[in-house]
Scaffold this motif. Structure first.
Motif, PDB file in Angstrom:
ATOM      1  N   CYS A 141       0.827  -1.219   0.000  1.00 14.87           N
ATOM      2  CA  CYS A 141       0.000   0.000   0.000  1.00 14.87           C
ATOM      3  C   CYS A 141       0.855   1.260   0.000  1.00 14.87           C
ATOM      4  CB  CYS A 141      -0.905   0.026   1.225  1.00 14.87           C
ATOM      5  SG  CYS A 141      -1.966  -1.414   1.386  1.00 14.87           S
ATOM      6  N   GLY A 142       2.166   1.111   0.038  1.00 21.73           N
ATOM      7  CA  GLY A 142       3.060   2.256   0.131  1.00 21.73           C
ATOM      8  C   GLY A 142       2.992   3.133  -1.108  1.00 21.73           C
ATOM      9  N   ILE A 143       3.343   4.411  -0.906  1.00 22.50           N
ATOM     10  CA  ILE A 143       3.286   5.375  -2.009  1.00 22.50           C
ATOM     11  C   ILE A 143       4.429   6.369  -1.853  1.00 22.50           C
ATOM     12  CG2 ILE A 143       1.772   7.159  -0.982  1.00 22.50           C
ATOM     13  CD1 ILE A 143       1.208   5.520  -4.400  1.00 22.50           C
ATOM     14  N   ALA A 144       4.954   6.838  -2.979  1.00 25.05           N
ATOM     15  CA  ALA A 144       5.997   7.864  -2.968  1.00 25.05           C
ATOM     16  C   ALA A 144       5.446   9.142  -3.585  1.00 25.05           C
ATOM     17  CB  ALA A 144       7.220   7.387  -3.746  1.00 25.05           C
ATOM     18  N   CYS A 145       5.927  10.291  -3.110  1.00 22.55           N
ATOM     19  CA  CYS A 145       5.434  11.569  -3.605  1.00 22.55           C
ATOM     20  C   CYS A 145       6.517  12.626  -3.419  1.00 22.55           C
ATOM     21  CB  CYS A 145       4.162  11.978  -2.862  1.00 22.55           C
ATOM     22  SG  CYS A 145       4.405  12.114  -1.074  1.00 22.55           S
ATOM     23  N   GLU A 146       6.229  13.820  -3.884  1.00 22.82           N
ATOM     24  CA  GLU A 146       7.151  14.933  -3.672  1.00 22.82           C
ATOM     25  C   GLU A 146       6.968  15.485  -2.255  1.00 22.82           C
ATOM     26  OE1 GLU A 146       6.306  18.540  -5.800  1.00 22.82           O
ATOM     27  OE2 GLU A 146       4.143  18.235  -5.685  1.00 22.82           O
ATOM     28  N   PRO A 147       7.949  16.264  -1.748  1.00 25.13           N
ATOM     29  CA  PRO A 147       7.790  16.860  -0.416  1.00 25.13           C
ATOM     30  C   PRO A 147       6.716  17.952  -0.364  1.00 25.13           C
ATOM     31  CG  PRO A 147      10.117  16.779  -1.049  1.00 25.13           C
ATOM     32  CD  PRO A 147       9.313  16.442  -2.272  1.00 25.13           C
ATOM     33  N   PHE A 148       6.540  18.694  -1.470  1.00 28.83           N
ATOM     34  CA  PHE A 148       5.566  19.790  -1.496  1.00 28.83           C
ATOM     35  C   PHE A 148       4.149  19.253  -1.358  1.00 28.83           C
ATOM     36  CE2 PHE A 148       2.479  22.439  -3.648  1.00 28.83           C
ATOM     37  CZ  PHE A 148       2.781  23.719  -3.207  1.00 28.83           C
ATOM     38  N   ARG A 149       3.317  20.009  -0.624  1.00 32.22           N
ATOM     39  CA  ARG A 149       1.886  19.693  -0.585  1.00 32.22           C
ATOM     40  C   ARG A 149       1.125  20.968  -0.302  1.00 32.22           C
ATOM     41  NH1 ARG A 149       2.576  16.909   5.248  1.00 32.22           N
ATOM     42  NH2 ARG A 149       1.802  18.608   6.525  1.00 32.22           N
ATOM     43  N   GLN A 150      -0.108  21.012  -0.782  1.00 32.52           N
ATOM     44  CA  GLN A 150      -0.972  22.182  -0.559  1.00 32.52           C
ATOM     45  C   GLN A 150      -2.420  21.711  -0.506  1.00 32.52           C
ATOM     46  OE1 GLN A 150      -0.717  25.218  -3.606  1.00 32.52           O
ATOM     47  NE2 GLN A 150      -1.476  26.817  -2.258  1.00 32.52           N
ATOM     48  N   TRP A 151      -3.185  22.337   0.396  1.00 31.54           N
ATOM     49  CA  TRP A 151      -4.612  22.014   0.509  1.00 31.54           C
ATOM     50  C   TRP A 151      -5.338  23.279   0.945  1.00 31.54           C
ATOM     51  CZ3 TRP A 151      -6.946  17.631   4.123  1.00 31.54           C
ATOM     52  CH2 TRP A 151      -8.213  17.288   3.645  1.00 31.54           C
ATOM     53  N   TRP A 180      -7.402  20.502  10.155  1.00 31.78           N
ATOM     54  CA  TRP A 180      -6.382  20.239   9.137  1.00 31.78           C
ATOM     55  C   TRP A 180      -5.389  21.387   9.009  1.00 31.78           C
ATOM     56  CZ3 TRP A 180     -11.169  18.300   6.333  1.00 31.78           C
ATOM     57  CH2 TRP A 180     -11.232  16.895   6.346  1.00 31.78           C
ATOM     58  N   ASP A 181      -5.789  22.586   9.462  1.00 26.85           N
ATOM     59  CA  ASP A 181      -4.880  23.732   9.359  1.00 26.85           C
ATOM     60  C   ASP A 181      -3.627  23.555  10.208  1.00 26.85           C
ATOM     61  OD1 ASP A 181      -6.934  23.858  11.286  1.00 26.85           O
ATOM     62  OD2 ASP A 181      -6.646  25.995  11.610  1.00 26.85           O
ATOM     63  N   GLU A 195      -5.158  25.234   4.511  1.00 33.62           N
ATOM     64  CA  GLU A 195      -5.593  26.627   4.621  1.00 33.62           C
ATOM     65  C   GLU A 195      -7.106  26.678   4.423  1.00 33.62           C
ATOM     66  OE1 GLU A 195      -4.549  30.953   2.522  1.00 33.62           O
ATOM     67  OE2 GLU A 195      -3.577  29.125   1.801  1.00 33.62           O
ATOM     68  N   PHE A 196      -7.832  27.170   5.426  1.00 31.46           N
ATOM     69  CA  PHE A 196      -9.278  27.331   5.307  1.00 31.46           C
ATOM     70  C   PHE A 196      -9.583  28.745   4.806  1.00 31.46           C
ATOM     71  CE2 PHE A 196      -9.114  23.818   8.399  1.00 31.46           C
ATOM     72  CZ  PHE A 196      -9.988  22.933   7.789  1.00 31.46           C
ATOM     73  N   VAL A 197     -10.404  28.837   3.765  1.00 30.72           N
ATOM     74  CA  VAL A 197     -10.711  30.132   3.145  1.00 30.72           C
ATOM     75  C   VAL A 197     -12.208  30.227   2.865  1.00 30.72           C
ATOM     76  CG1 VAL A 197      -8.422  30.307   2.054  1.00 30.72           C
ATOM     77  CG2 VAL A 197     -10.327  29.266   0.787  1.00 30.72           C
ATOM     78  N   ASP A 198     -12.657  31.448   2.540  1.00 33.02           N
ATOM     79  CA  ASP A 198     -14.058  31.648   2.155  1.00 33.02           C
ATOM     80  C   ASP A 198     -14.291  31.268   0.696  1.00 33.02           C
ATOM     81  OD1 ASP A 198     -14.760  32.586   4.677  1.00 33.02           O
ATOM     82  OD2 ASP A 198     -14.200  34.649   4.170  1.00 33.02           O
ATOM     83  N   ASP A 199     -13.258  31.475  -0.142  1.00 33.34           N
ATOM     84  CA  ASP A 199     -13.411  31.250  -1.585  1.00 33.34           C
ATOM     85  C   ASP A 199     -12.170  30.543  -2.133  1.00 33.34           C
ATOM     86  OD1 ASP A 199     -14.126  31.279  -4.233  1.00 33.34           O
ATOM     87  OD2 ASP A 199     -13.905  33.452  -4.502  1.00 33.34           O
ATOM     88  N   VAL A 200     -12.353  29.335  -2.594  1.00 33.87           N
ATOM     89  CA  VAL A 200     -11.243  28.520  -3.103  1.00 33.87           C
ATOM     90  C   VAL A 200     -10.922  28.860  -4.565  1.00 33.87           C
ATOM     91  CG1 VAL A 200     -10.603  26.128  -3.675  1.00 33.87           C
ATOM     92  CG2 VAL A 200     -11.692  26.619  -1.506  1.00 33.87           C
TER      93      VAL A 200
END
Length: 487
Positions: free
Chosen positions: A250-260, A273-274, A279-284
């Protein structure tokens, strides 16, 4: 058998130290794919690690992936994420999954019952564009979709994600249980709006009163997700075995960067999650448009033209200065001008960051993999910016070449005459059009006339037709490498 749950792992592995027994299944996630494992589940794991959180996840795969769900169960719902930077790799064990299900193992009713449990506050999804059963041209439910037809005939035995969600919400309403939030984590423009529109239209076909109840009581926050997560290969899994000391299918590899980036609109609570960097916002929307056009649009550009140019991986394309410059110019000249961003957004720095991410040699992100499902991706990644340039009368040659690259790719034959394995929901139709025209610019207006991919104001625009024709002819005459260099 030795696995993560019963073995001494290598010392370099980041093991969670929180008490897993305090976790409850408060999130049900549909689609235990690579991206979810390296993104939402990882964020949720870090919340449990950093705070007193009881948010656990039940993973559900509705279609394939029986094998991966079996493996996950066997190793006590633990798995590995290897974050591979250019210089070093960080290995994390994810432990926030409380249970997992598959209709083939558990039955359809049990899956629906799980989603209807009172403590479940969020049903999240990574089901790809196809999973929403939407006609890309209209944004409306595709009533001719086989899954939709089946689910409307037999709603108690759903096959689509929409069908499962609607049945679970029906049970909750009938039992007087509060609804859950439906959260799309797919790389789909306005993903919360798309999910809401699809579910409401689907429900209208079944039960108008239920549709009204869902509209009044369920929230559908939009999200913007970003992390490069290549599909796991045998090589990936072998590297993970070496890194942790045991096998992890089930392992997975990815880049270090992430954004949500998440619209803060949850009807029954949410994890913090913050504290894990979300980042919680009013408008995505502005963030979403930025990512879809600059990252995903240039990714598609590099996928089609890179594959045709003989580059197996995205990082390989970055070793060619022409491709590197073309990708940066695609972002800054074609995509960035079409965006309306909040004050302080630095799109040039963002573009430079993306080039650095693309060149990470530790990630073997195949051009062929990114080239999949182009008919679903091009409208979102290139359509809006193309419309902007037509309105402004500005140069869109990078977009024209990206579209021409897709057309050349879906012909099914590469520059050496080898077959291309074209994967696309519309593959049969696209192949018929390509075969009827051959490698000839006459294919360009034929493909541009498919309104589910190109809105008529784009596909029938003479400027667009001519620009794509010219780019396509250059690909035929000079090949992808020379055509990209000529930009």
């Amino acid at each position: 058998m030795k696995n993560i749950s019963n073995s001494q792992l290598n010392e370099s592995v980041n093991m969670p130290t929180y008490n897993r027994s305090t976790l409850k299944t408060r999130i049900v996630h549909l689609g235990f794919g690579a991206f979810h494992r390296a993104h939402q589940a990882l964020y949720t794991n870090e919340v449990a690690q950093k705070a007193d959180s009881d948010w656990g996840i039940c993973e559900i795969s509705l279609f394939s992936s029986e094998k991966i769900i079996s493996s996950l169960k066997e190793q006590d719902h633990l798995y590995t994420v290897a974050e591979k930077g250019a210089q070093s790799t960080q290995v994390k064990i994810i432990a926030c999954i409380t249970e997992s299900m598959h209709p083939k193992f558990n039955g359809i009713e049990a899956v629906i019952e799980k989603m209807a449990e009172p403590q479940v506050a969020i049903v999240s999804m990574t089901i790809t564009e196809k999973g929403y059963c939407i006609d890309p041209a209209t944004g409306l439910l595709d009533k001719n979709n086989e899954l939709v037809i089946s689910d409307i005939k037999n709603p108690a035995q759903p096959k689509s994600a929409l069908g499962y969600i609607v049945q679970a919400l029906k049970l909750r309403r009938d039992r007087g249980i509060n609804p859950f939030t439906v959260m799309s984590c797919d790389n789909v423009q306005g993903n919360g709006h798309v999910a809401k529109a699809a579910i409401l239209e689907f429900t209208q076909l079944l039960d108008t009163k239920l549709a009204t109840w869902i509209e009044q009581n369920v929230t559908f926050p939009c999200t913007m997700v970003d992390r490069i997560v290549p599909a796991a290969t045998e090589q990936t899994l072998s590297e993970i075995t070496n890194l942790i000391g045991v096998e992890d299918p089930c392992g997975i590899a990815c880049e270090p960067f992430r954004q949500w980036v998440i619209e803060d609109n949850f009807v029954a609570g949410r994890p913090e999650w913050d504290i894990a960097g979300a980042e919680f916002v009013d408008d995505v929307v502005p963030f979403e448009e930025m990512k879809l056009r600059m990252l995903n649009g240039s990714h598609s550009f590099l996928a089609y033209l890179g594959y045709l140019g003989g580059f197996e991986h995205i990082s390989d394309t970055m070793t060619d200065l022409s491709y590197r410059k073309a990708a940066f110019d695609m972002m800054m000249q074609a995509q960035a001008p079409s965006l309306t961003m909040p004050e302080g957004a630095d799109l040039e720095s963002y573009a430079a960051l993306l080039i650095n991410r693309f060149e990470n040699p530790s990630l073997k992100h195949q051009t062929w993999q990114i080239a999949m499902d182009g008919s679903q991706k091009i409208p979102q990644r290139m359509g809006g910016s193309l419309r902007f340039h037509l309105e402004q009368g500005s140069d869109f040659k990078w977009l024209a070449l990206g579209i021409a690259g897709w057309m050349r790719f879906i012909s099914g034959v590469d520059e050496q005459g080898n077959d291309i394995d074209v994967r696309d929901p519309m593959a049969t139709m696209l192949r018929e059009i390509c075969d009827s025209h051959g490698l000839n610019t006459s294919v360009v207006p034929a493909l541009l006339s498919i309104e589910s991919i190109f809105a008529s104001e784009i596909g029938q625009n003479v400027q667009v037709i001519n620009a794509v024709k010219n780019a396509y002819q250059s690909l035929l005459n000079n090949g992808a490498k020379a055509t990209v260099a000529a930009l």
